[in-house]
Design a protein around this motif. Structure first.
Motif, short mmCIF file in Angstrom:
data_model
loop_
_atom_site.label_atom_id
_atom_site.label_comp_id
_atom_site.label_asym_id
_atom_site.label_seq_id
_atom_site.Cartn_x
_atom_site.Cartn_y
_atom_site.Cartn_z
N VAL A 199 -84.57 -63.62 66.05
CA VAL A 199 -84.42 -65.03 65.67
C VAL A 199 -83.70 -65.82 66.76
CG1 VAL A 199 -83.29 -66.59 64.03
CG2 VAL A 199 -84.52 -64.58 63.19
N GLU A 200 -82.64 -65.24 67.30
CA GLU A 200 -81.88 -65.92 68.36
C GLU A 200 -82.75 -66.19 69.58
OE1 GLU A 200 -78.48 -64.55 71.53
OE2 GLU A 200 -78.16 -63.98 69.43
N ARG A 201 -83.52 -65.18 69.99
CA ARG A 201 -84.38 -65.35 71.16
C ARG A 201 -85.47 -66.40 70.87
NH1 ARG A 201 -80.78 -63.32 73.42
NH2 ARG A 201 -80.74 -61.33 74.55
N ALA A 202 -86.04 -66.36 69.67
CA ALA A 202 -87.07 -67.34 69.32
C ALA A 202 -86.51 -68.75 69.30
CB ALA A 202 -87.67 -66.99 67.96
N THR A 203 -85.31 -68.89 68.79
CA THR A 203 -84.68 -70.21 68.76
C THR A 203 -84.47 -70.74 70.18
OG1 THR A 203 -83.59 -69.66 66.67
CG2 THR A 203 -82.70 -71.52 67.90
N ASP A 204 -84.06 -69.85 71.06
CA ASP A 204 -83.88 -70.24 72.47
C ASP A 204 -85.20 -70.64 73.11
OD1 ASP A 204 -81.18 -69.67 72.28
OD2 ASP A 204 -81.33 -67.69 73.21
N LEU A 205 -86.26 -69.91 72.80
CA LEU A 205 -87.55 -70.15 73.44
C LEU A 205 -88.21 -71.44 72.99
CD1 LEU A 205 -89.10 -66.56 73.35
CD2 LEU A 205 -88.50 -67.84 75.41
N TRP A 206 -88.19 -71.70 71.67
CA TRP A 206 -88.96 -72.83 71.15
C TRP A 206 -88.11 -73.99 70.66
CZ3 TRP A 206 -90.69 -67.75 69.92
CH2 TRP A 206 -91.85 -67.37 70.60
N GLY A 207 -86.81 -73.77 70.47
CA GLY A 207 -85.93 -74.88 70.13
C GLY A 207 -86.07 -75.41 68.72
N ALA A 208 -86.58 -74.60 67.80
CA ALA A 208 -86.73 -75.04 66.42
C ALA A 208 -85.41 -74.93 65.67
CB ALA A 208 -87.80 -74.21 65.71
N ASP A 209 -85.29 -75.71 64.58
CA ASP A 209 -84.09 -75.64 63.74
C ASP A 209 -83.97 -74.29 63.06
OD1 ASP A 209 -83.57 -78.29 64.35
OD2 ASP A 209 -84.33 -79.07 62.45
N HIS A 210 -85.08 -73.79 62.55
CA HIS A 210 -85.07 -72.55 61.78
C HIS A 210 -86.27 -71.71 62.17
CE1 HIS A 210 -84.36 -69.79 58.47
NE2 HIS A 210 -85.64 -69.89 58.13
N VAL A 211 -86.07 -70.38 62.24
CA VAL A 211 -87.14 -69.46 62.62
C VAL A 211 -87.17 -68.29 61.64
CG1 VAL A 211 -88.04 -67.92 64.40
CG2 VAL A 211 -86.90 -70.05 65.06
N ASN A 212 -88.37 -67.94 61.21
CA ASN A 212 -88.58 -66.74 60.40
C ASN A 212 -89.51 -65.82 61.18
OD1 ASN A 212 -89.85 -64.89 58.43
ND2 ASN A 212 -88.73 -66.07 56.90
N VAL A 213 -89.04 -64.61 61.48
CA VAL A 213 -89.80 -63.69 62.31
C VAL A 213 -90.47 -62.57 61.51
CG1 VAL A 213 -88.35 -64.11 64.34
CG2 VAL A 213 -87.78 -62.22 62.78
N GLN A 214 -90.49 -62.70 60.19
CA GLN A 214 -90.99 -61.61 59.36
C GLN A 214 -92.50 -61.60 59.11
OE1 GLN A 214 -88.85 -60.89 55.73
NE2 GLN A 214 -86.89 -60.66 56.76
N PRO A 215 -93.24 -62.70 59.23
CA PRO A 215 -94.67 -62.62 58.90
C PRO A 215 -95.39 -61.54 59.70
CG PRO A 215 -94.01 -64.91 59.04
CD PRO A 215 -92.83 -64.09 59.51
N HIS A 216 -96.31 -60.86 59.00
CA HIS A 216 -97.03 -59.76 59.64
C HIS A 216 -98.12 -60.24 60.58
CE1 HIS A 216 -94.80 -57.52 56.81
NE2 HIS A 216 -95.69 -57.40 55.86
N SER A 217 -98.51 -61.51 60.48
CA SER A 217 -99.59 -62.04 61.32
C SER A 217 -99.51 -63.56 61.33
CB SER A 217 -100.96 -61.62 60.76
OG SER A 217 -101.20 -62.26 59.51
N GLY A 218 -100.31 -64.18 62.18
CA GLY A 218 -100.37 -65.63 62.19
C GLY A 218 -100.92 -66.18 60.90
N THR A 219 -101.88 -65.48 60.29
CA THR A 219 -102.43 -65.94 59.01
C THR A 219 -101.36 -65.90 57.93
OG1 THR A 219 -104.71 -65.35 59.53
CG2 THR A 219 -104.10 -65.38 57.21
N GLN A 220 -100.55 -64.83 57.91
CA GLN A 220 -99.49 -64.78 56.90
C GLN A 220 -98.40 -65.80 57.19
OE1 GLN A 220 -99.15 -60.18 56.37
NE2 GLN A 220 -98.62 -61.15 54.42
N ALA A 221 -98.21 -66.17 58.44
CA ALA A 221 -97.30 -67.26 58.75
C ALA A 221 -97.82 -68.56 58.15
CB ALA A 221 -97.12 -67.39 60.26
N ASN A 222 -99.12 -68.81 58.30
CA ASN A 222 -99.71 -70.00 57.69
C ASN A 222 -99.60 -69.95 56.16
OD1 ASN A 222 -100.39 -71.17 60.13
ND2 ASN A 222 -102.46 -70.33 60.15
#
Length: 414
Positions: free
Chosen positions: A76-99
């Protein structure tokens, strides 16, 4: 060297070895595929696969999660640094499940989604009738301009005002141009909708700053973690802070159970790699290679949807230059010379999605192997040569021989 897989299941061991050899001995040009590093491979094959970790760091439903909590927090910390979003969830198993997580967080069943049509570059999970998204929600889809191959944002705005969606989906799987995230965000505001920007294909390009970011213009951003970001197969959700709890609840327990912690470890390692200057150079080269690919194919008489590309892929429409050659035929002809692409629908498609009138060609995997502009120019000419005369054995033999030279010169794993 001991091989515990072979000791237990030799058929599986053979398949794994054969797949690795297939990847090494072919040019992978499917735009949604890439090659992860040895470090990501190692992270995904660890004892973390044994651990159930329902919930989130510091609030799990199982004991013994102190170390997987460290891994997820780092991802989560690395993702926040990379994309600059307020909140990040890294648990979805795929892009479809993220959607799916965003839909469950933002919509009630039957509410309206406005998204890009699949044959015009969209994705199944953006509301296609065979996907859950098209079955649970009322979906209206926009298209690219048939003359230019670009999205007409004035037409999109008019359509949005007509259907009044709750969610406008931007992003694509086969649209070769950048989205105007800001314009879509303005349209969403005008009709009281949220924007979901699906950056599955360009997650790494956005992280490296070589593609515009939707983070400041979309309420929700989703992506895959295995395409241009090279962090192993999976998905990710980013959102404004006020929707953090809704998104987290929509992922767990709303749409999946325990996260795949070995995949989360791969994300943590891959995201860490993406913070380096070497990754930025890789992303820049992926786009540069795609530009070379587009230029050569166009010069060789092939029609490209929108005339070119802004990112890591080109979409070839075969109907003008090779009217008797289907996308399926083209895919098979290139596979015969060890160049792997995928057949793809094109705007105005009249053929079945199992046949198609186009092919999609991407540069991420070759760029990972160290291919530069000169090599992409060579590969583009090989593709054109094969498509011009797919049954010519002399052409096939010549191209196949040079493809093997390129594979040997640029191994994936030493």
């Amino acid at each position: 060297m001991p091989n515990p897989i072979r000791d237990v299941a030799p058929t599986v061991a053979d398949a794994v070895a054969n797949e690795r050899e297939r990847q090494e001995s072919t040019l992978g040009m499917i735009a949604s595929e890439n090659h992860v590093s040895e470090a990501v491979l190692a992270a995904q094959g660890t004892a973390l696969t044994n651990k159930y970790a329902e919930g989130y760091p510091g609030a799990r439903y199982y004991g013994g999660c102190e170390f997987v909590d460290e891994v997820e927090r780092l991802a989560v910390e690395r993702a926040t640094d990379l994309w600059g979003a307020d909140h990040v969830n890294v648990q979805p198993h795929s892009g479809t499940q993220a959607n799916m997580g965003v839909y469950f967080a933002a919509l009630e069943p039957g509410e309206t989604i406005l998204s890009l049509d699949l044959t015009h570059g969209g994705h199944l999970s953006h509301g296609h009738h065979v996907n859950f998204s098209g079955q649970l929600y009322d979906v209206t889809q926009y298209e690219v301009d048939p003359e230019t191959g670009y999205i007409d944002y004035d037409e999109l705005a008019a359509l949005a005002h007509d259907v009044e969606p709750e969610l406008i989906v931007s992003g694509s799987s086969a649209y070769p141009r950048e989205f105007d995230w800001e314009r879509v965000g303005e349209i969403a505001d005008e009709v009281g909708a949220h924007q979901l920007a699906d950056i599955a294909h360009i997650t790494g390009l956005v992280a490296a700053g070589v593609h515009s970011s939707p983070v400041d213009h979309a309420t929700f951003v989703t992506g895959s973690t295995h395409k241009t970001i090279r962090a192993g197969r999976g998905g990710i959700i980013m959102c404004d802070a006020e929707y953090a709890d809704d998104v987290d609840s929509a992922v767990f327990p709303g749409s999946q159970g325990g996260p795949l912690m070995h995949n989360v470890a791969g994300k943590a390692v891959g995201f860490t790699e993406a913070t380096t200057p070497a990754f930025e150079a890789y992303a820049e080269q992926s786009v540069a290679n795609a530009t070379v690919l587009a230029d050569v194919l166009r010069d060789r008489g092939l029609s490209l949807v929108s005339g070119g590309t802004d990112k890591h892929l080109v979409l070839v429409d075969l109907r003008d230059s090779h009217p008797d050659l289907t996308g399926d035929d083209a895919e098979a002809a290139l596979a015969a010379v060890d160049i792997v692409v995928n057949k793809n629908t094109v705007p105005g498609e009249t053929r079945s999605p199992f046949v198609t009138s186009g092919i999609r060609i991407g540069t991420p995997a070759l760029t990972t192997r160290g291919f530069g502009a000169d090599e992409l120019e060579t590969v583009a000419h090989h593709i054109a040569d094969v498509l011009d005369d797919p049954d010519d054995e002399d052409v096939r033999n010549r191209v196949r021989e040079d493809v093997q030279r390129l594979c040997e010169t640029h191994p994936i794993y030493d």
